[in-house]
Design a protein around this motif. Structure first.
Motif, PDB file in Angstrom:
ATOM      1  N   GLU A   1     -11.969  -3.794  10.066  1.00  0.00           N
ATOM      2  CA  GLU A   1     -12.602  -4.626   9.040  1.00  0.00           C
ATOM      3  C   GLU A   1     -12.671  -3.884   7.704  1.00  0.00           C
ATOM      4  N   THR A   2     -13.099  -2.638   7.728  1.00  0.00           N
ATOM      5  CA  THR A   2     -13.195  -1.843   6.502  1.00  0.00           C
ATOM      6  C   THR A   2     -11.811  -1.599   5.916  1.00  0.00           C
ATOM      7  N   ALA A   3     -10.847  -1.251   6.765  1.00  0.00           N
ATOM      8  CA  ALA A   3      -9.484  -1.009   6.293  1.00  0.00           C
ATOM      9  C   ALA A   3      -8.923  -2.267   5.638  1.00  0.00           C
ATOM     10  N   GLY A   4      -9.149  -3.412   6.243  1.00  0.00           N
ATOM     11  CA  GLY A   4      -8.655  -4.670   5.688  1.00  0.00           C
ATOM     12  C   GLY A   4      -9.272  -4.971   4.333  1.00  0.00           C
ATOM     13  N   LYS A   5     -10.583  -4.763   4.208  1.00  0.00           N
ATOM     14  CA  LYS A   5     -11.255  -4.998   2.929  1.00  0.00           C
ATOM     15  C   LYS A   5     -10.718  -4.054   1.860  1.00  0.00           C
ATOM     16  N   LEU A   6     -10.570  -2.791   2.194  1.00  0.00           N
ATOM     17  CA  LEU A   6     -10.087  -1.822   1.216  1.00  0.00           C
ATOM     18  C   LEU A   6      -8.639  -2.095   0.812  1.00  0.00           C
ATOM     19  N   GLN A   7      -7.822  -2.520   1.740  1.00  0.00           N
ATOM     20  CA  GLN A   7      -6.450  -2.873   1.402  1.00  0.00           C
ATOM     21  C   GLN A   7      -6.415  -4.092   0.490  1.00  0.00           C
ATOM     22  N   TYR A   8      -7.313  -5.052   0.727  1.00  0.00           N
ATOM     23  CA  TYR A   8      -7.428  -6.207  -0.155  1.00  0.00           C
ATOM     24  C   TYR A   8      -7.859  -5.753  -1.555  1.00  0.00           C
ATOM     25  N   PHE A   9      -8.862  -4.879  -1.621  1.00  0.00           N
ATOM     26  CA  PHE A   9      -9.331  -4.366  -2.913  1.00  0.00           C
ATOM     27  C   PHE A   9      -8.202  -3.662  -3.653  1.00  0.00           C
ATOM     28  N   ALA A  10      -7.416  -2.875  -2.932  1.00  0.00           N
ATOM     29  CA  ALA A  10      -6.311  -2.135  -3.555  1.00  0.00           C
ATOM     30  C   ALA A  10      -5.243  -3.090  -4.083  1.00  0.00           C
ATOM     31  N   THR A  11      -4.879  -4.065  -3.293  1.00  0.00           N
ATOM     32  CA  THR A  11      -3.860  -5.030  -3.705  1.00  0.00           C
ATOM     33  C   THR A  11      -4.342  -5.842  -4.910  1.00  0.00           C
ATOM     34  N   THR A  12      -5.580  -6.306  -4.843  1.00  0.00           N
ATOM     35  CA  THR A  12      -6.151  -7.078  -5.943  1.00  0.00           C
ATOM     36  C   THR A  12      -6.281  -6.218  -7.196  1.00  0.00           C
ATOM     37  N   GLY A  13      -6.704  -4.983  -7.038  1.00  0.00           N
ATOM     38  CA  GLY A  13      -6.847  -4.069  -8.168  1.00  0.00           C
ATOM     39  C   GLY A  13      -5.521  -3.791  -8.840  1.00  0.00           C
ATOM     40  N   ARG A  14      -4.465  -3.606  -8.063  1.00  0.00           N
ATOM     41  CA  ARG A  14      -3.142  -3.380  -8.651  1.00  0.00           C
ATOM     42  C   ARG A  14      -2.677  -4.606  -9.437  1.00  0.00           C
ATOM     43  N   THR A  15      -2.973  -5.792  -8.920  1.00  0.00           N
ATOM     44  CA  THR A  15      -2.625  -7.023  -9.635  1.00  0.00           C
ATOM     45  C   THR A  15      -3.383  -7.109 -10.954  1.00  0.00           C
ATOM     46  N   LEU A  16      -4.663  -6.792 -10.930  1.00  0.00           N
ATOM     47  CA  LEU A  16      -5.471  -6.821 -12.156  1.00  0.00           C
ATOM     48  C   LEU A  16      -4.957  -5.819 -13.179  1.00  0.00           C
ATOM     49  N   ILE A  17      -4.604  -4.635 -12.726  1.00  0.00           N
ATOM     50  CA  ILE A  17      -4.065  -3.623 -13.636  1.00  0.00           C
ATOM     51  C   ILE A  17      -2.756  -4.099 -14.239  1.00  0.00           C
ATOM     52  N   ARG A  18      -1.885  -4.657 -13.424  1.00  0.00           N
ATOM     53  CA  ARG A  18      -0.599  -5.159 -13.918  1.00  0.00           C
ATOM     54  C   ARG A  18      -0.828  -6.242 -14.968  1.00  0.00           C
ATOM     55  N   HIS A  19      -1.760  -7.158 -14.715  1.00  0.00           N
ATOM     56  CA  HIS A  19      -2.046  -8.214 -15.686  1.00  0.00           C
ATOM     57  C   HIS A  19      -2.666  -7.638 -16.949  1.00  0.00           C
TER      58      HIS A  19
ATOM     59  N   ILE B   1       0.868  -1.161   0.000  1.00  0.00           N
ATOM     60  CA  ILE B   1       0.000   0.000   0.000  1.00  0.00           C
ATOM     61  C   ILE B   1       0.912   1.220   0.000  1.00  0.00           C
ATOM     62  N   THR B   2       0.948   1.944  -1.114  1.00  0.00           N
ATOM     63  CA  THR B   2       1.889   3.045  -1.253  1.00  0.00           C
ATOM     64  C   THR B   2       1.182   4.382  -1.422  1.00  0.00           C
ATOM     65  N   THR B   3      -0.127   4.391  -1.306  1.00  0.00           N
ATOM     66  CA  THR B   3      -0.860   5.640  -1.476  1.00  0.00           C
ATOM     67  C   THR B   3      -0.794   6.455  -0.205  1.00  0.00           C
ATOM     68  N   GLY B   4      -1.250   7.663  -0.301  1.00  0.00           N
ATOM     69  CA  GLY B   4      -1.300   8.532   0.862  1.00  0.00           C
ATOM     70  C   GLY B   4      -2.596   8.390   1.647  1.00  0.00           C
ATOM     71  N   PHE B   5      -3.401   7.382   1.300  1.00  0.00           N
ATOM     72  CA  PHE B   5      -4.668   7.206   1.997  1.00  0.00           C
ATOM     73  C   PHE B   5      -4.413   6.773   3.427  1.00  0.00           C
ATOM     74  N   ASP B   6      -5.115   7.390   4.362  1.00  0.00           N
ATOM     75  CA  ASP B   6      -4.942   7.107   5.790  1.00  0.00           C
ATOM     76  C   ASP B   6      -5.965   6.068   6.239  1.00  0.00           C
ATOM     77  N   TYR B   7      -5.544   4.821   6.281  1.00  0.00           N
ATOM     78  CA  TYR B   7      -6.425   3.727   6.691  1.00  0.00           C
ATOM     79  C   TYR B   7      -6.698   3.741   8.195  1.00  0.00           C
ATOM     80  N   SER B   8      -5.914   4.459   8.948  1.00  0.00           N
ATOM     81  CA  SER B   8      -6.081   4.454  10.411  1.00  0.00           C
ATOM     82  C   SER B   8      -7.397   5.084  10.849  1.00  0.00           C
ATOM     83  N   LYS B   9      -8.022   5.843   9.971  1.00  0.00           N
ATOM     84  CA  LYS B   9      -9.296   6.475  10.322  1.00  0.00           C
ATOM     85  C   LYS B   9     -10.480   5.538  10.120  1.00  0.00           C
ATOM     86  N   LEU B  10     -10.222   4.342   9.605  1.00  0.00           N
ATOM     87  CA  LEU B  10     -11.277   3.366   9.357  1.00  0.00           C
ATOM     88  C   LEU B  10     -11.220   2.262  10.399  1.00  0.00           C
ATOM     89  N   ASP B  11     -12.357   1.592  10.587  1.00  0.00           N
ATOM     90  CA  ASP B  11     -12.328   0.429  11.475  1.00  0.00           C
ATOM     91  C   ASP B  11     -11.500  -0.663  10.785  1.00  0.00           C
TER      92      ASP B  11
END
Length: 83
Positions: A17-35, A5-15
């Motif tokens: 569970e939400t932070a974990g889901k969004l980090q998963y979405f970001a990681t998966t999205g970056r993989t999809l873009i790379r592919h 996670i290299t963005t400037g988004f501050d996940y600490s302001k989220l609970d």
């Protein structure tokens, strides 16, 4: 592109569970873009090679072949080739 996670988004302001889901979405999205980028580049290489094979044939043969085989527009064919 990395899986970190290299963005400037501050996940600490989220609970957690939400932070974990969004980090998963970001990681998966970056993989999809790379592919996707890799697939676009590979498709461009294939089309470029096909274009070279058809260079000695009548005008328009490559485009007729590519648009028929891949059901994409002439513009899209050349976008792939130029990628």
């Amino acid at each position: 592109m990395t899986n970190e996670i290299t963005t400037g988004f501050d996940y600490s302001k989220l609970d957690d569970e939400t932070a974990g889901k969004l980090q998963y979405f970001a990681t998966t999205g970056r993989t999809l873009i790379r592919h996707s980028i890799e697939s676009i580049a590979k498709m461009g290489e294939l089309l470029s090679e096909a274009q070279n094979e058809l260079a000695d044939h009548y005008n328009g043969t490559f485009i007729k072949w590519a648009t028929a085989e891949f059901d994409i527009s002439q513009k899209t064919v050349y976008n792939y080739v130029n990628a």
